[in-house]
Design an enzyme around this catalytic site. Structure first.
Site, PDB file in Angstrom:
ATOM      1  N   HIS A 277       7.745  -1.467  -0.553  1.00 51.44           N
ATOM      2  CA  HIS A 277       6.593  -2.057  -1.240  1.00 51.44           C
ATOM      3  C   HIS A 277       6.458  -1.395  -2.610  1.00 51.44           C
ATOM      4  O   HIS A 277       5.773  -0.383  -2.756  1.00 51.44           O
ATOM      5  CB  HIS A 277       5.335  -1.859  -0.395  1.00 51.44           C
ATOM      6  CG  HIS A 277       4.115  -2.541  -0.929  1.00 51.44           C
ATOM      7  ND1 HIS A 277       3.047  -2.895  -0.130  1.00 51.44           N
ATOM      8  CD2 HIS A 277       3.767  -2.936  -2.179  1.00 51.44           C
ATOM      9  CE1 HIS A 277       2.118  -3.469  -0.855  1.00 51.44           C
ATOM     10  NE2 HIS A 277       2.513  -3.493  -2.115  1.00 51.44           N
TER      11      HIS A 277
ATOM     12  N   HIS B  38       6.261  -2.685  -6.737  1.00 56.27           N
ATOM     13  CA  HIS B  38       6.283  -3.726  -7.780  1.00 56.27           C
ATOM     14  C   HIS B  38       6.972  -3.129  -8.997  1.00 56.27           C
ATOM     15  O   HIS B  38       6.479  -2.143  -9.550  1.00 56.27           O
ATOM     16  CB  HIS B  38       4.866  -4.149  -8.139  1.00 56.27           C
ATOM     17  CG  HIS B  38       4.082  -4.659  -6.968  1.00 56.27           C
ATOM     18  ND1 HIS B  38       3.961  -6.003  -6.681  1.00 56.27           N
ATOM     19  CD2 HIS B  38       3.410  -4.011  -5.990  1.00 56.27           C
ATOM     20  CE1 HIS B  38       3.231  -6.159  -5.585  1.00 56.27           C
ATOM     21  NE2 HIS B  38       2.876  -4.957  -5.147  1.00 56.27           N
TER      22      HIS B  38
ATOM     23  N   HIS C 231       1.315  -9.799   0.916  1.00 56.08           N
ATOM     24  CA  HIS C 231       0.196  -8.865   0.879  1.00 56.08           C
ATOM     25  C   HIS C 231      -0.941  -9.505   1.681  1.00 56.08           C
ATOM     26  O   HIS C 231      -1.316 -10.665   1.434  1.00 56.08           O
ATOM     27  CB  HIS C 231      -0.301  -8.664  -0.557  1.00 56.08           C
ATOM     28  CG  HIS C 231       0.560  -7.771  -1.406  1.00 56.08           C
ATOM     29  ND1 HIS C 231       1.897  -7.963  -1.572  1.00 56.08           N
ATOM     30  CD2 HIS C 231       0.230  -6.674  -2.150  1.00 56.08           C
ATOM     31  CE1 HIS C 231       2.366  -7.020  -2.387  1.00 56.08           C
ATOM     32  NE2 HIS C 231       1.382  -6.227  -2.756  1.00 56.08           N
TER      33      HIS C 231
ATOM     34  N   GLU D 240      -5.437  -5.994   2.301  1.00 53.59           N
ATOM     35  CA  GLU D 240      -5.578  -4.853   1.372  1.00 53.59           C
ATOM     36  C   GLU D 240      -7.070  -4.757   1.056  1.00 53.59           C
ATOM     37  O   GLU D 240      -7.759  -3.841   1.497  1.00 53.59           O
ATOM     38  CB  GLU D 240      -4.740  -5.087   0.105  1.00 53.59           C
ATOM     39  CG  GLU D 240      -4.870  -3.979  -0.944  1.00 53.59           C
ATOM     40  CD  GLU D 240      -4.127  -4.285  -2.252  1.00 53.59           C
ATOM     41  OE1 GLU D 240      -3.721  -5.443  -2.478  1.00 53.59           O
ATOM     42  OE2 GLU D 240      -3.977  -3.343  -3.068  1.00 53.59           O
TER      43      GLU D 240
ATOM     44  N   ASP E 214       3.792   1.261  -4.158  1.00 54.48           N
ATOM     45  CA  ASP E 214       3.108   0.100  -4.736  1.00 54.48           C
ATOM     46  C   ASP E 214       3.330   0.029  -6.254  1.00 54.48           C
ATOM     47  O   ASP E 214       4.249  -0.649  -6.702  1.00 54.48           O
ATOM     48  CB  ASP E 214       1.610   0.136  -4.383  1.00 54.48           C
ATOM     49  CG  ASP E 214       0.945  -1.236  -4.393  1.00 54.48           C
ATOM     50  OD1 ASP E 214       1.662  -2.235  -4.586  1.00 54.48           O
ATOM     51  OD2 ASP E 214      -0.281  -1.304  -4.200  1.00 54.48           O
ATOM     52  N   ASP E 215       2.493   0.716  -7.029  1.00 48.01           N
ATOM     53  CA  ASP E 215       2.597   0.697  -8.502  1.00 48.01           C
ATOM     54  C   ASP E 215       2.510   2.140  -9.015  1.00 48.01           C
ATOM     55  O   ASP E 215       1.473   2.583  -9.519  1.00 48.01           O
ATOM     56  CB  ASP E 215       1.450  -0.132  -9.092  1.00 48.01           C
ATOM     57  CG  ASP E 215       1.464  -1.556  -8.576  1.00 48.01           C
ATOM     58  OD1 ASP E 215       2.294  -2.348  -9.037  1.00 48.01           O
ATOM     59  OD2 ASP E 215       0.667  -1.863  -7.658  1.00 48.01           O
TER      60      ASP E 215
END
Ligand code: ADE
Ligand code: ZN
Length: 334
Positions: free
Chosen positions: A18, A20, A198, A201, A279-280
């Protein structure tokens, strides 16, 4: 029970499921690309950019994240972005990664699908040659846009299917349930693509049911809101449906106000196939091992739990069985 140390985590082979790629754009590269491509950004320094990374929910992050992605123009930009992330994988001993990209963020600005996919894929190939990191690419549809736009995006991706393992669903969750994308997921499945989304969340447990029962995904991204529904948790355990959990993301976006309240380890102990992911990372304060370390600091993660999380990451991945078993054996040998 031995608490996991950074030294132990650095040796632990892991898969990231996961991530991005646009969320790995560090402020330094953001500035370099804004100069190289003469794109104005509303910040004067790297420090000013970092100071702006204070979020109170998912949308407050997405507004800045989409703005950041506007400096990505050329194939080389996507290559540089991806290579910088893969170098961090090598440092954190992430041996396999399944990378999300958001083509609509780029095609809406007139950047060709080909430019995006070829830049990212060239870096994936180089990192495999240089460091042996294996990888796959997952195309995400932006859920705040229409299903028609997602269908058009899938159409544009058809010449590049050899580079794409699956499709996902990201962006603003609340008000955009998985069921909005029923048809495009059906088409993606017919093309032989893997399906993820997703869900849960910020959105309710109901969105996790929709992703499973209407979109037919095999993996849920985030999924932490499952804790509101005991029947759902029981099903996730029974069917071993993986959750790609992102601890530092969840605290940065105020899903939890304190890492000590994060449910990842209680879900792990119940038998849910949870995994750790960044994630980011450029926006949320860390890559893979910083996410693991946050669990050490706040939840006293043990070596045995870290190994289980790493084994889960390979079991939940889309790699073939032989390689999966090889990676799992390398975790068990630690
Ligand atoms: N796009 C990038 N990061 C995201 C997240 N955490 N949730 C939804 N969409 C995203
Ligand atoms: Zn995400």
């Amino acid at each position: 029970m031995t608490t996991a140390s950074l030294e132990f985590l650095n040796k632990l082979p892991k898969a990231e499921l996961h991530l991005h790629i646009e969320g790995s754009l560090e402020p330094e590269l953001l500035f370099e690309l804004s100069k190289r491509n003469q794109i104005d950004i509303p910040f004067k320094s790297v420090e000013e950019v970092r100071a702006a990374y204070k979020f109170h929910n998912l949308q407050s992050f997405l507004d800045i994240y989409y703005q950041g992605a506007s400096v990505l123009i050329h194939e080389q930009d996507f290559y540089d972005l991806t290579m910088a992330y893969l170098k961090r994988c090598q440092e954190d001993h992430v041996v396999h990664t399944e990378i999300f990209f958001d083509p609509q963020t780029h095609t809406e600005r007139g950047i060709a699908m080909k430019t995006v996919i070829e830049g990212i894929s060239r870096a994936l190939k180089d990192a495999e040659q240089e460091w042996g990191i294996t990888s796959q690419l997952i195309l995400c549809f932006l859920r705040h846009l229409s299903e028609e736009a997602a269908i058009e995006t899938l159409e544009q991706a058809k010449p590049y299917l050899e580079y794409i393992k699956g499709v996902g669903l990201d962006s603003s969750e609340l008000g955009h349930p998985p069921s909005k994308f029923t048809n495009v997921f059906k088409s993606a499945k017919a093309l032989g693509l893997e399906l993820v989304a997703h869900a849960g969340e910020e959105g309710p447990a109901d969105y996790i049911y929709e992703a499973l029962d209407i979109l037919n995904v095999s993996r849920i991204d985030h999924g932490v809101r499952c804790i509101d529904d005991d029947n759902l948790v029981a099903r996730l355990i029974e069917e071993q449906i993986p959750l790609t959990v992102c601890p530092l993301s969840n605290t940065a976006l105020c899903v939890y106000d304190d890492m000590a309240k994060h449910p990842i380890l209680s879900l792990l102990e119940k038998g849910v196939c949870v995994t750790v992911n960044a994630d980011d990372p450029a926006y949320f304060g860390g890559y893979m091992n910083e996410n693991f370390m946050s669990l050490v600091t706040s939840l006293n993660l043990t070596e045995a739990q870290a190994k289980k999380l790493a084994i889960n990451s390979f079991n939940a991945s889309f790699i073939d069985d032989a390689l999966k078993q090889k990676y799992i054996a390398s975790v068990e040998a630690l």
